[in-house]
Design a protein around this motif. Structure first.
Motif, short mmCIF file in Angstrom:
data_model
loop_
_atom_site.label_atom_id
_atom_site.label_comp_id
_atom_site.label_asym_id
_atom_site.label_seq_id
_atom_site.Cartn_x
_atom_site.Cartn_y
_atom_site.Cartn_z
N GLU A 85 0.84 -1.20 0.00
CA GLU A 85 0.00 0.00 0.00
C GLU A 85 0.88 1.25 0.00
N PRO A 86 0.42 2.32 -0.66
CA PRO A 86 1.23 3.54 -0.75
C PRO A 86 1.56 4.18 0.60
N ASP A 87 0.73 3.95 1.62
CA ASP A 87 0.99 4.54 2.93
C ASP A 87 1.88 3.65 3.80
N SER A 88 2.44 2.60 3.22
CA SER A 88 3.18 1.62 4.01
C SER A 88 4.57 1.35 3.42
N LEU A 89 5.25 2.43 3.03
CA LEU A 89 6.57 2.32 2.43
C LEU A 89 7.64 2.75 3.43
N THR A 90 8.82 2.18 3.27
CA THR A 90 9.98 2.60 4.05
C THR A 90 11.21 2.42 3.18
N ARG A 91 12.31 2.97 3.62
CA ARG A 91 13.57 2.79 2.90
C ARG A 91 14.43 1.81 3.70
N HIS A 92 14.98 0.83 3.00
CA HIS A 92 15.87 -0.15 3.63
C HIS A 92 17.00 -0.45 2.65
N ASP A 93 18.22 -0.33 3.12
CA ASP A 93 19.39 -0.64 2.30
C ASP A 93 19.36 0.16 0.99
N ARG A 141 16.82 1.15 -0.73
CA ARG A 141 15.71 0.84 -1.63
C ARG A 141 14.37 1.10 -0.95
N VAL A 142 13.37 1.43 -1.74
CA VAL A 142 12.02 1.64 -1.22
C VAL A 142 11.35 0.28 -1.13
N VAL A 143 10.90 -0.05 0.07
CA VAL A 143 10.28 -1.35 0.34
C VAL A 143 8.84 -1.10 0.79
N GLY A 144 7.91 -1.90 0.28
CA GLY A 144 6.51 -1.74 0.62
C GLY A 144 5.98 -2.86 1.49
N PHE A 145 4.96 -2.51 2.27
CA PHE A 145 4.28 -3.45 3.16
C PHE A 145 2.79 -3.27 2.98
N CYS A 146 2.01 -4.21 3.51
CA CYS A 146 0.56 -4.18 3.30
C CYS A 146 -0.15 -3.19 4.21
N ASN A 147 0.50 -2.78 5.29
CA ASN A 147 -0.11 -1.80 6.20
C ASN A 147 0.99 -1.13 7.01
N PRO A 148 0.69 0.02 7.62
CA PRO A 148 1.70 0.73 8.40
C PRO A 148 2.25 -0.09 9.58
N GLY A 149 1.46 -1.00 10.13
CA GLY A 149 1.94 -1.82 11.24
C GLY A 149 3.09 -2.71 10.82
N CYS A 150 2.96 -3.38 9.67
CA CYS A 150 4.05 -4.21 9.16
C CYS A 150 5.27 -3.34 8.86
N ARG A 151 5.05 -2.20 8.22
CA ARG A 151 6.14 -1.29 7.90
C ARG A 151 6.89 -0.85 9.14
N ASP A 152 6.16 -0.42 10.15
CA ASP A 152 6.79 0.10 11.37
C ASP A 152 7.54 -0.99 12.13
N LYS A 153 6.97 -2.18 12.17
CA LYS A 153 7.61 -3.31 12.84
C LYS A 153 8.96 -3.61 12.17
N PHE A 154 8.96 -3.65 10.84
CA PHE A 154 10.18 -3.93 10.10
C PHE A 154 11.18 -2.78 10.23
N ALA A 155 10.72 -1.55 10.08
CA ALA A 155 11.62 -0.39 10.12
C ALA A 155 12.31 -0.25 11.48
N ALA A 156 11.62 -0.62 12.54
CA ALA A 156 12.19 -0.49 13.88
C ALA A 156 13.35 -1.45 14.12
N GLU A 157 13.22 -2.68 13.63
CA GLU A 157 14.24 -3.70 13.88
C GLU A 157 14.28 -4.72 12.75
#
Length: 65
Positions: free
Chosen positions: A23-31, A33-49
């Motif tokens: 989803e467009p509201d669930s993106l983060t940058r990792h290494d 690259r722009v990485v997408g997730f299905c919801n902000p909860g998944c994104r935030d969980k991954f981005a934190a650790e």
């Protein structure tokens, strides 16, 4: 967290956790690259650790750069 990130730049179509479409509201940058997730909860969980989610890291590593 998604201020300058665009869905068009996302390297994956499916969430590395759930397999659902990203989803467009669930993106983060990792290494760099722009990485997408299905919801902000998944994104935030991954981005934190990201190191706590080896399966997600492996799925992302398998994608072309």
């Amino acid at each position: 967290m998604t201020g300058d990130l665009r869905i068009e730049d996302c390297i994956n179509d499916l969430c590395p956790f759930s397999g659902k479409p990203v989803e467009p509201d669930s993106l983060t940058r990792h290494d760099g690259r722009v990485v997408g997730f299905c919801n902000p909860g998944c994104r935030d969980k991954f981005a934190a650790e990201p190191q706590r989610f080896p399966e997600a890291l492996a799925a992302l590593a398998a994608l072309p750069r």
